[in-house]
Every structure is written in C-alpha cells, then in structure tokens.
Design a protein around this motif. Structure first.
Motif: not given
Length: 200
Positions: A5-8, A28-29, A51-60
């Motif tokens: 996943i690309l968080a952008s 996107p985060a 923070e962007k990567a961690l925010a999306v990772s928590r959902e996936h």
C-alpha cells in the motif's frame, strides 16, 4: 510480495513505484502535518513519512505500507506548497540563482517494524526571468508542489545542477525504497516479468 500500500495521493509517487515494477494499492493517510516547535526539516519529513505509513498500517495489518514526505528547504526554512499565486512567485524569485535542498523521507511499515531513510538532494536554479516566473505560475503547475515547482514538469528547465537523487526530488527515492523492501524480505526484482514468460 505481500500486499503493498502507498500511503500517499501523489500521482508522482505512484508513477515512480510503477516504474520499478510494483503492484500496489493507494490509500492516502490523514495526519496532522504541522511541524513541531524547533523541529529540523530533516526530522520533520522523517516523522511525517513514518506517521503516514503507520496510520494506514493500523487499518491494514499484515500489509507492507510505504509512507513518504518531501520538503523543499532553503536556508533552513521549509517551503511548503504555495497558498496563492503571489506566494508561488515569491518562492520562485527566492530560489532563482541559488541552491536549495530537497529532503525526501521514505518509510516502510511491516509487522511491528517501521524503517525509514531521509535523502537530501542539492538543487541549483539558474537565474529566472520575471516573465518566465509569471508564465510558470499562470500554468498552475507550482500550486500543488512543495517549493512551488515540479522538476519532472515545466519547472525542469529551471534546474542548472542537481547533486543527489533525482527520483527523491520528484517525490520518492527509488534506491532507498527498493532497499527497504529488500530488508523486509520483498526485493522488487522478484516482481519483474521475464521475457521468457511473455513469449510463452
């Protein structure tokens, strides 16, 4: 490779990942991008990428998540995206005939691990004429870009020298991104097609 996943929402980052043969989802985060007091530009981009990567990772959970952030820095000051045409023109006048730094961080989250790297590239602009600055601002290209220019677009004609990573200036350092994926056990070359397969 695990689900990537690309968080952008950046189309430029998506294009760069496709360039190296990756299949991925874009999500996107939504994070607060306000700099902390006395935070250095290098620390700032590194923190936001994580923070962007961690925010999306928590959902996936279980997915590999790439986060990235880019800042244009001149004399220690972060130049964000211009909020008006006047601000865009002022940024370009300030960058004219000078060297600035583009700092791009890439972060990869897998499992309970987050690794990141910051790449700093020196970019030098030739002296810009007032009329070309006006024409460039009128094109609309500067308005969604840090520092008010895009090296991969019309603004590429302003750059007289570059020392460092071109892809990092565009938005994602490819060498470092590939290195993080390899460290996580997913080298990008495993995803490449072979000519023998396409001929079968």
């Amino acid at each position: 490779m695990s689900h990537l996943i690309l968080a952008s929402a950046s189309p430029r980052r998506s294009e760069l990942l496709k360039q190296i043969g990756l299949n991925f989802q874009v999500q996107p985060a939504d994070i607060d991008e306000t700099p902390w007091p006395a935070e250095s530009p290098e620390r700032y981009v590194d923190r936001l990428a994580c923070e962007k990567a961690l925010a999306v990772s928590r959902e996936h959970p279980g997915s590999l998540v790439i986060g990235s952030d880019t800042s244009v820095v001149q004399d220690g000051n972060i130049l964000g995206k211009p909020e008006s045409e006047q601000q865009a023109a002022a940024m370009l006048h300030g960058l004219s005939g000078a060297t600035h730094q583009v700092m791009t961080a890439v972060a990869l989250v897998w499992g309970d691990q987050c690794r990141s790297q910051v790449v700093v590239t020196d970019v030098t602009f030739r002296v810009l004429g007032a009329e070309e600055i006006e024409a460039y601002v009128a094109s609309g290209e500067p308005m969604d870009k840090a520092g008010g220019y895009g090296i991969q677009g019309l603004g590429g004609i302003f750059v007289s020298a570059l020392e460092g990573s071109y892809s990092a200036v565009v938005g994602l350092p490819l060498q470092e991104t590939a290195g993080l994926l390899a460290e996580a056990g997913h080298p990008v070359w495993q995803n490449w097609p072979s000519s023998k397969e396409s001929q079968a």
